[in-house]
Design an enzyme around this catalytic site. Structure first.
Site, PDB file in Angstrom:
ATOM      1  NE  ARG A 222      -2.563   1.527  -1.035  1.00  0.00           N
ATOM      2  CZ  ARG A 222      -3.278   0.895  -2.129  1.00  0.00           C
ATOM      3  NH1 ARG A 222      -3.822   0.023  -2.291  1.00  0.00           N
ATOM      4  NH2 ARG A 222      -2.703   1.645  -3.076  1.00  0.00           N
TER       5      ARG A 222
ATOM      6  CE  LYS B 134      -0.199  28.765  -3.556  1.00  0.00           C
ATOM      7  NZ  LYS B 134      -1.269  29.373  -4.280  1.00  0.00           N
TER       8      LYS B 134
ATOM      9  CE  LYS C 241       4.351  34.831  -2.484  1.00  0.00           C
ATOM     10  NZ  LYS C 241       4.313  34.624  -3.825  1.00  0.00           N
TER      11      LYS C 241
ATOM     12  CD  GLU D 161       3.755  38.418  -5.198  1.00  0.00           C
ATOM     13  OE1 GLU D 161       3.737  37.186  -5.071  1.00  0.00           O
ATOM     14  OE2 GLU D 161       2.888  39.080  -4.477  1.00  0.00           O
TER      15      GLU D 161
ATOM     16  CG  ASP E 244       1.272  37.546  -8.417  1.00  0.00           C
ATOM     17  OD1 ASP E 244       1.363  36.121  -8.431  1.00  0.00           O
ATOM     18  OD2 ASP E 244       0.648  37.969  -7.399  1.00  0.00           O
TER      19      ASP E 244
END
Length: 282
Positions: A98, A133, A165, A195, A216
């Site tokens: 599994r 992510k 960012k 960004e 972005d």
């Protein structure tokens, strides 16, 4: 690049510990003593990834376990194809089944969707890159799967590169201030990416000495304008597009002339590729 065993083995140990707990009640109850053979079969069309990790799962349980891939990593397979064969103790085959399948199914799903994305822009110089992510604890192998699908890795973690960012810019008091402060502390040759969301921010990033500029969530028209502006002032700067990238708009974004397109979709929106193991009769 396949992660080395020194990195993989602690991960595999935790996966097996989660699944086996205090022992496999079913397999242990059968008191199996002999050896057996098994095959893995793919049950739907897709790109295969993760067989080296799957092999290592069995080998952590038993170093004598034989796991032989029948296809190469990154090979596209059709339903019904045999992709691996293995031989070893029956209890090892059953205890590792599994966990090993789960890893290969997950990574093959990522590689399959990544391949769909990269094929859309395969004739263009723009490269597809992944993001941070990822599933906590699985980043190194999920990013491996995007490579198998044809993408390249963005930074593996926060220590790989500087990416300023929107929240960093807000906290620092602006793009210029953020770059100036970070330049004083980062080691050579770490790069700084900024960004930006509009042409004014692009200009600020340029004037402040950014190495990479991310566009972005801009429209395609805005990206065209930004790319032209950047190239007019500094054609050495790399340009990345990001935000709401889909299979539908991917090619249009690439045609703006950006160097990279980053998207989390191959990891966050992929489905597992269905695989199964069959014990063979002697």
């Amino acid at each position: 690049m396949i992660p080395p065993n020194i990195i993989l083995d602690p991960l595999i140990g935790s996966w097996l510990h989660e699944d086996l707990g205090r022992g496999d009640r079913t397999t242990g109850g059968l008191n199996l003593q002999g050896r057996g053979k098994a095959i893995w079969v793919v049950k739907e069309t897709g790109v295969i990834a993760g067989l080296p990790m799957a092999a290592r799962v069995f080998q952590v349980l038993d170093e004598q376990m034989s796991f032989i891939p029948r296809v190469k990593e990154g090979e596209k397979c059709e339903s019904g194809e045999i992709i691996a064969q293995m031989e070893g103790l029956l209890e090892t085959l059953l205890m590792g089944e599994r966990v090993a399948l789960n890893i290969a199914m997950r990574l093959s799903g990522i590689a399959t969707l990544t391949r769909q994305y990269t094929e859309v822009i395969a004739d263009l110089p723009t490269q597809l890159v992944d993001t941070r992510k990822t599933t906590p604890g699985l980043r190194i192998i999920e990013k491996y799967a995007t490579q198998i699908g044809g993408a390249i890795n963005h930074r593996m973690g926060l220590d790989d590169a500087v990416m300023i960012k929107d929240n960093h810019i807000q906290a620092a008091g602006g793009i210029e201030a953020a770059i100036a402060q970070i330049r004083q502390t980062i080691p050579y040759p770490l790069s700084i990416e900024v960004e930006t969301t509009n042409l004014q921010e692009v200009e600020q990033a340029l004037l402040s000495g950014a190495d990479i500029i991310m566009l972005d969530n801009m429209t395609v028209d805005q990206m065209h304008e930004a790319v032209e502006f950047i190239h007019q002032h500094n054609d050495k700067i790399k340009i990345e597009a990001s935000g709401n990238i889909t299979l539908t708009n991917l090619r249009s974004v690439a045609l703006t002339g950006v160097d990279y397109i980053s998207t989390s979709a191959p990891i966050t929106r992929s489905s597992w590729l269905d695989l199964s193991m069959k014990i063979l009769e002697e």
